[in-house]
Scaffold this motif. Structure first.
Motif, short mmCIF file in Angstrom:
data_model
loop_
_atom_site.label_atom_id
_atom_site.label_comp_id
_atom_site.label_asym_id
_atom_site.label_seq_id
_atom_site.Cartn_x
_atom_site.Cartn_y
_atom_site.Cartn_z
N GLU A 200 0.92 -1.24 -0.09
CA GLU A 200 0.02 0.13 0.22
C GLU A 200 0.84 1.28 0.14
OE1 GLU A 200 -2.63 -0.38 3.20
OE2 GLU A 200 -3.68 -2.06 2.55
N PHE A 201 0.34 2.09 -0.90
CA PHE A 201 1.20 3.33 -1.03
C PHE A 201 0.49 4.44 -0.77
CE2 PHE A 201 3.32 0.19 -3.82
CZ PHE A 201 4.50 0.30 -3.64
N MET A 202 0.95 5.72 -0.43
CA MET A 202 0.26 6.97 -0.17
C MET A 202 0.83 8.05 -0.82
SD MET A 202 -2.50 8.56 0.71
CE MET A 202 -3.42 7.44 1.73
N PHE A 203 0.66 8.64 -2.03
CA PHE A 203 1.34 9.66 -2.72
C PHE A 203 0.75 10.64 -2.56
CE2 PHE A 203 2.58 5.59 -5.12
CZ PHE A 203 3.95 5.64 -4.64
N SER A 204 1.77 11.98 -2.50
CA SER A 204 1.19 13.41 -2.64
C SER A 204 1.42 13.78 -4.08
CB SER A 204 1.68 14.14 -1.39
OG SER A 204 1.37 15.63 -1.75
N LEU A 205 0.35 14.20 -4.78
CA LEU A 205 0.83 14.48 -6.23
C LEU A 205 0.06 15.64 -6.53
CD1 LEU A 205 1.79 13.39 -9.00
CD2 LEU A 205 -0.37 12.40 -9.37
N PRO A 206 1.03 16.70 -6.54
CA PRO A 206 0.54 18.22 -6.80
C PRO A 206 0.01 18.30 -8.31
CG PRO A 206 2.85 18.25 -6.13
CD PRO A 206 2.42 16.52 -6.38
N ARG A 207 -1.01 19.17 -8.45
CA ARG A 207 -1.58 19.40 -9.75
C ARG A 207 -0.78 19.66 -10.79
NH1 ARG A 207 -4.15 25.42 -9.18
NH2 ARG A 207 -2.37 26.66 -8.75
N GLY A 208 -0.77 19.08 -12.09
CA GLY A 208 0.21 19.16 -13.22
C GLY A 208 1.22 18.47 -13.00
N ARG A 209 1.27 17.62 -12.16
CA ARG A 209 2.70 16.74 -11.91
C ARG A 209 2.44 15.28 -12.27
NH1 ARG A 209 6.57 19.59 -8.72
NH2 ARG A 209 8.06 17.88 -9.45
N THR A 210 3.52 14.56 -12.32
CA THR A 210 3.57 13.20 -12.74
C THR A 210 4.59 12.54 -11.74
OG1 THR A 210 3.21 13.60 -15.03
CG2 THR A 210 4.11 11.51 -14.46
N LEU A 211 4.13 11.25 -11.21
CA LEU A 211 4.92 10.58 -10.74
C LEU A 211 5.06 9.24 -11.22
CD1 LEU A 211 3.51 8.07 -8.70
CD2 LEU A 211 2.80 10.04 -7.48
N ASP A 212 6.30 8.43 -10.88
CA ASP A 212 6.45 7.02 -11.83
C ASP A 212 6.68 6.29 -10.47
OD1 ASP A 212 6.24 7.79 -14.34
OD2 ASP A 212 8.29 8.39 -14.63
N LEU A 213 6.04 4.95 -10.68
CA LEU A 213 6.37 3.90 -9.85
C LEU A 213 6.87 2.58 -10.68
CD1 LEU A 213 6.48 2.30 -6.84
CD2 LEU A 213 3.97 1.79 -7.29
N TYR A 214 8.05 1.98 -10.47
CA TYR A 214 8.62 1.21 -11.36
C TYR A 214 8.39 -0.25 -10.31
CZ TYR A 214 10.36 4.54 -14.16
OH TYR A 214 10.73 5.47 -15.12
N VAL A 215 8.14 -1.14 -11.24
CA VAL A 215 7.89 -2.66 -10.58
C VAL A 215 8.75 -3.61 -11.35
CG1 VAL A 215 5.91 -4.32 -9.75
CG2 VAL A 215 5.39 -1.78 -10.03
N GLU A 216 9.27 -4.55 -10.85
CA GLU A 216 9.78 -5.75 -11.30
C GLU A 216 9.49 -6.95 -10.69
OE1 GLU A 216 13.98 -5.51 -12.00
OE2 GLU A 216 14.08 -3.33 -12.29
N CYS A 217 9.23 -7.97 -11.63
CA CYS A 217 8.91 -9.16 -10.99
C CYS A 217 9.65 -10.34 -11.97
CB CYS A 217 7.35 -9.88 -11.46
SG CYS A 217 6.22 -8.37 -10.62
N GLY A 218 10.32 -11.16 -11.22
CA GLY A 218 11.25 -12.03 -11.79
C GLY A 218 11.07 -13.48 -11.24
#
Length: 714
Positions: A200-218
């Motif tokens: 579970e994540f909680m991000f604060s994302l300002p207006r006009g902004r972008t965030l990236d979350l990277y995931v790997e499975c192997g």
């Protein structure tokens, strides 16, 4: 394919999503099947490695709800899956809630080196900052591919409790075969909470902004995901796919992008399914159920691509030679000299719970192996490879003589050696595909029509290769080809039907069902010209032609069902082989017509031909009807366009003579010109252009390098 009938019926009854709704990626022996959101929700979905599902659950939620999907799909080069979606109303956070549709979510993923790389990019297009609760559910059941397909196991190994370390969860399973299998899921950002089944994540994302979350499975311990790792490996995956797509000659149509897009998509699908093995490239059969080497599928796909890319044929021949049977086994349906039908690497295969670890229950594969070797030698002039394979080819025809001819009649027949094996062992391997005209199933051993044609081609190939290598057996093999031809013409021809019986039963009585198998016989060139014309006329009639291609069974026959797997459906590769067979007897315009029908079908399947589709009659303004659980993509479906194009254009390549022959070429309706580029003929390379002028197709050699001739026969 193995247990085809059971698999398809089980899937049809389960109500699972169809392949058109599921999205597949593949890299080597790893493949992923997800729904349109990119989620894995068990069922048929998952990340698979070596026939084991190493990740069975991966579900993204935003504010405890699944996002609203806008669009999704796989890129034309088959490298990336992308899903675009938007948020549903978010729950109040700090007294405010974000309305629906203010967040854009892009899930973009690819596979590379036994690992899934994913970037979840979220952009805030609202007028206020957003507190963004996001969660990812995950799980790994380590189910064998046959369990996923519905086989129930009496016992299983032990799954260990998952372990977490802040931004990574690891899974492990100790199988009954004594092999420990592992997998992991890792995140670029540490979750606010992490359990054995959810991050579970909680991000604060300002207006006009972008965030990236990277995931790997192997399939092993995951390194920390990062933007750099994602970019580097994405580039590697794309470059590797580009190299596979560009191998060999290319074929381009007119400026109309739709036809070229079909050619590009088909080439990309063959490239996707082609795995680089130590023995060379090998086209795996299809996803999701058949992402593994199959003998028959690999040979036919390689044959479809042979005129453009002979490297596939070399890889297939070399791989299959290394797995040629050396002993007899009822469980594996093997005998010395026989060529493999299928191989699997999962736990159930290793334990012998299913016979498909290395299974030989295909009656036609050995004949096709020899025939492809002959076609490869003519196409490339590569007699050095043939010399290396010669002991395997001798062993293969030894199997045809000593084991394939089970009744001593001169015909190749089959009868499964164990109840665990396939009941029918030709390409139509569902249990109801071979029958008498009244619907009765025949007693064995069964001699299939098309298999005798493959045997005829195999004996001819050995005679030609034997002469090239100065082997004294050449004359005997040539005589065997002619005696096979005589037997087929005498025992399979139905004079009253002006057609061939689909098979002979164990008593030698013909199974008088009228089926598309006769098209494969035309492909081998066995029938006389008169009988070939009679077969062609009937196969081009409404009995067989649905308007989208040729049905596997003629209408009006017992067991005809346009919704069946083999008894009235349309298989693109089956239509392509029949068309190529018709072309051998001069029916190029019929080939162009069938090619146009298959192209029309492809336009309704997003230019990606499925394994098969239903055989209902084509109606004006209505699309073809999908078969719900067809494999998509499927190698020999993707390769069909190239076999049909070769047949329509009348192109044959003889590298020994340094010659490209073009016999009475015909362009498909609406296609005014085509260019065949970078065609390698021995050490030489040539481009050939085809153009329609005054109702005729004219041919003009263009750029060429080296000693090569282009000759028009008509």
């Amino acid at each position: 394919m193995d247990d085809a009938y059971t698999v398809k019926v089980t899937a049809l009854e389960s109500g699972e999503e169809t392949p058109e709704q599921l999205q597949a990626l593949k890299s080597g022996d790893c493949f992923l099947v997800a729904d349109g959101w990119g989620d894995l929700r068990e069922g048929a979905e998952g990340l698979f490695d070596n026939d084991t599902r190493i990740l069975s659950r991966l579900v993204l939620r935003v504010g405890q709800a699944r996002p609203s999907r806008l669009s999704s799909g796989v890129s034309q080069d088959n490298v990336f899956f992308t899903c675009h979606s938007t948020n549903r109303p978010l729950p109040p956070m700090g007294g405010k809630s974000a309305p629906a549709g203010v967040l854009h979510l892009e899930r973009r993923r690819f596979l590379w080196e036994r690992r899934m790389f994913e970037r979840i990019r979220i952009s805030n297009h609202g007028v206020e900052d957003v507190l963004l609760p996001l969660s990812v559910d995950y799980g790994a059941d380590f189910a064998d591919i046959f369990e996923v397909r519905g086989t129930v196991r009496a016992r299983k190994g032990e799954i260990a409790p998952p372990g977490t370390d802040g931004r990574r969860v690891t899974f492990s399973y100790m199988g009954l075969d004594g092999v420990e299998r592992r997998s992991c899921v890792a995140f670029s950002e540490p979750p606010a909470r992490m359990s054995a089944s959810r991050a579970e994540f909680m991000f604060s994302l300002p207006r006009g902004r972008t965030l990236d979350l990277y995931v790997e499975c192997g399939a092993d311990r995951c390194d920390a995901p990062s933007p750099e790792r994602w970019r580097v490996h994405a580039l590697q995956a794309r470059l590797a796919m580009r190299a596979k797509r560009r191998r060999g000659a290319s074929l381009r149509g007119p400026r109309s992008p739709r036809f070229n897009d079909w050619l590009d998509q088909s080439r990309a699908d063959v490239a996707l399914l082609t795995t680089e093995l130590p023995t060379g490239p090998y086209p795996y059969a299809g996803t999701p159920w058949f992402s593994t080497p199959f003998g028959r599928d690999g040979i036919i796909t390689a044959w479809q691509m042979l005129w453009l890319d002979p490297s596939l044929a070399k890889g297939v021949l070399t791989y299959l030679a290394m797995r040629q049977a050396t002993e007899s086994s009822a469980f594996a349906d093997s005998a010395p000299g026989k060529i493999m039908h299928e191989t699997r690497r999962g736990e159930m295969s290793a334990l012998g719970e299913v016979p498909f670890g290395l299974y030989y229950g295909g009656v036609d594969t050995t004949c096709l192996f020899v025939a492809l070797a002959g076609a490869y030698a003519r196409r490339t002039g590569d007699l050095e490879t043939i010399r290396r394979l010669w002991p395997n080819l001798i062993a293969a025809v030894g199997w045809m003589k000593d084991y394939g001819d089970v009744q001593g009649t001169g015909l190749i027949a089959y009868q499964r050696a164990a109840e665990t094996g396939l009941s029918n062992q030709g390409w139509k391997d569902s249990e109801d595909s071979i029958f008498h005209s009244d619907g009765r199933f025949p007693k064995g051993p069964i001699a299939l029509l098309e298999v005798q044609g493959y045997a005829y081609s195999a004996w001819q190939a050995m005679a030609d290769l034997g002469r090239a290598l100065d082997d004294p057996g050449a004359a005997e093999w040539a005589a065997k080809a002619e005696s096979t031809r005589d037997l087929v013409e005498e025992r399979f021809w139905l004079e009253d039907e002006q057609f061939y019986a689909v098979a002979l039963d164990g008593d030698g009585a013909p199974c008088r069902a009228i089926a598309s198998n006769a098209g494969h016989l035309l492909f081998t060139g066995l029938p006389s010209a008169d009988r070939a014309r009679a077969v062609t006329r009937r196969m081009l009639s409404a009995e067989f032609r649905s308007g989208w291609g040729i049905r596997t069974l003629a209408t009006g026959q017992a067991r005809f069902n346009p919704m069946s797997y083999h008894d009235g459906s349309v298989w693109p590769h089956d239509t392509a082989m029949a068309a190529a067979g018709m072309a051998r007897y001069g029916e190029r315009r019929a080939v162009a017509m069938l090619l146009n029908e298959i192209y029309s079908a492809a336009t309704h399947f997003q230019l990606r031909l499925p394994e098969l589709f239903c055989g209902f009659e084509r109606l004006t303004g209505e699309p073809p009807i999908a078969y719900p659980v067809a494999c998509l993509p499927q190698a020999w479906a993707a390769g069909s366009v190239f076999m049909m194009m070769q047949a329509a254009l009348g192109v044959s390549v003889d590298a020994i003579e340094g010659l490209v022959e073009v016999d009475d070429p015909t362009l498909p309706p609406g296609i005014e010109h085509l260019v065949l580029s970078n065609l390698q003929v021995g050490e030489a390379v040539v481009d050939v252009a085809f153009e329609r002028l005054n109702g005729q197709t004219v041919v003009a050699p263009r750029r060429h390098r080296g000693d090569v001739r282009v000759r028009m026969l008509r």
